[in-house]
Design a protein around this motif. Structure first.
Motif, PDB file in Angstrom:
ATOM      1  N   GLY A   1       0.810  -1.206   0.000  1.00  0.00           N
ATOM      2  CA  GLY A   1       0.000   0.000   0.000  1.00  0.00           C
ATOM      3  C   GLY A   1       0.845   1.258   0.000  1.00  0.00           C
ATOM      4  O   GLY A   1       2.072   1.209   0.124  1.00  0.00           O
ATOM      5  N   ILE A   2       0.170   2.386  -0.153  1.00  0.00           N
ATOM      6  CA  ILE A   2       0.770   3.720  -0.141  1.00  0.00           C
ATOM      7  C   ILE A   2      -0.042   4.561   0.828  1.00  0.00           C
ATOM      8  O   ILE A   2      -1.275   4.476   0.854  1.00  0.00           O
ATOM      9  CB  ILE A   2       0.693   4.395  -1.529  1.00  0.00           C
ATOM     10  CG1 ILE A   2       1.296   3.510  -2.615  1.00  0.00           C
ATOM     11  CG2 ILE A   2       1.382   5.762  -1.505  1.00  0.00           C
ATOM     12  CD1 ILE A   2       0.960   4.005  -4.003  1.00  0.00           C
ATOM     13  N   LEU A   3       0.642   5.410   1.569  1.00  0.00           N
ATOM     14  CA  LEU A   3      -0.032   6.291   2.512  1.00  0.00           C
ATOM     15  C   LEU A   3      -0.997   7.218   1.765  1.00  0.00           C
ATOM     16  O   LEU A   3      -0.623   7.880   0.800  1.00  0.00           O
ATOM     17  CB  LEU A   3       0.996   7.108   3.295  1.00  0.00           C
ATOM     18  CG  LEU A   3       0.453   7.927   4.457  1.00  0.00           C
ATOM     19  CD1 LEU A   3      -0.142   7.020   5.524  1.00  0.00           C
ATOM     20  CD2 LEU A   3       1.564   8.780   5.047  1.00  0.00           C
ATOM     21  N   TYR A   4      -2.227   7.245   2.222  1.00  0.00           N
ATOM     22  CA  TYR A   4      -3.307   7.997   1.570  1.00  0.00           C
ATOM     23  C   TYR A   4      -3.024   9.500   1.470  1.00  0.00           C
ATOM     24  O   TYR A   4      -3.523  10.175   0.577  1.00  0.00           O
ATOM     25  CB  TYR A   4      -4.622   7.782   2.325  1.00  0.00           C
ATOM     26  CG  TYR A   4      -4.629   8.456   3.678  1.00  0.00           C
ATOM     27  CD1 TYR A   4      -5.239   9.689   3.856  1.00  0.00           C
ATOM     28  CD2 TYR A   4      -3.979   7.888   4.769  1.00  0.00           C
ATOM     29  CE1 TYR A   4      -5.214  10.328   5.086  1.00  0.00           C
ATOM     30  CE2 TYR A   4      -3.956   8.505   5.993  1.00  0.00           C
ATOM     31  CZ  TYR A   4      -4.555   9.723   6.146  1.00  0.00           C
ATOM     32  OH  TYR A   4      -4.531  10.355   7.351  1.00  0.00           O
ATOM     33  N   CYS A   5      -2.220  10.031   2.377  1.00  0.00           N
ATOM     34  CA  CYS A   5      -1.975  11.486   2.413  1.00  0.00           C
ATOM     35  C   CYS A   5      -0.573  11.848   1.944  1.00  0.00           C
ATOM     36  O   CYS A   5      -0.035  12.894   2.327  1.00  0.00           O
ATOM     37  CB  CYS A   5      -2.233  12.031   3.818  1.00  0.00           C
ATOM     38  SG  CYS A   5      -1.187  11.278   5.086  1.00  0.00           S
TER      39      CYS A   5
END
Length: 180
Positions: free
Chosen positions: A144-148
């Motif tokens: 995943g990738i950090l949403y922010c």
């Protein structure tokens, strides 16, 4: 069925033809032949997932890597989401870019997401969300990738203080930290 290309190579919005009369509404939510023609290759979905999210829940940005990568067809059965996709394919002209769209029970749109993209959504109402996947989920391949992430600069149209996030999603790496 109307298919609209997005700014991400291979990612398309699908709008079904709606038939409505005094009895209610009918539409084809998925038709393999039409989707294959729209995306230019054959896709075979092997797993169907469903999530139920409270208003303000953000899920993502998630993807499966390597041989476990998944193409997805996503849609909303009930409610409304802001759906976001990020292109992670280094050889793509849209690498590092994102696309966002509102999917809802009202607009009945679906989004086809090819392999090699991260996906997430923010529930704008309590929502039932469906995913058709062309590969089985594999926990070891989940990333995943950090949403922010500031590099991606995604405007989720909701302050972080009003979002419901899992501990896992809060701790995801930045886009620049991915080893793809």
């Amino acid at each position: 069925m109307k298919v609209t290309k997005t700014n991400l190579e291979g990612c398309v919005v699908i709008e079904p033809t709606i038939y409505e009369d005094e009895r209610g509404v009918f539409f084809e939510a998925y038709k393999k032949e039409s989707l294959d023609e729209a995306i230019g290759y054959k896709v075979n979905f092997v797993q169907s997932n469903q999530s139920i999210s409270k208003k303000g829940t953000l899920r993502g940005l998630h993807f499966q890597e390597g041989k476990h990568a998944q193409a997805k067809l996503v849609s909303v059965v009930k409610g409304k989401v802001l759906d976001v996709v990020v292109d992670l394919r280094k050889d793509s002209i849209s690498y590092g870019k994102y696309f966002k769209i509102e999917l809802s029970e009202a607009n009945k749109k679906s989004l086809f997401i090819p392999k090699g993209m991260a996906h997430g959504f923010l529930a704008l109402k309590e929502t039932i969300f469906t995913y058709q996947c062309d590969n089985y989920y594999n926990k070891e391949a989940e990333r995943g990738i950090l949403y922010c992430d500031n590099k991606l600069n995604i405007d989720w149209n909701l302050p972080v203080s009003k979002m419901i996030l899992s501990l896992k999603d809060k701790g995801l790496p930045l886009f620049s930290e991915l080893d793809l």
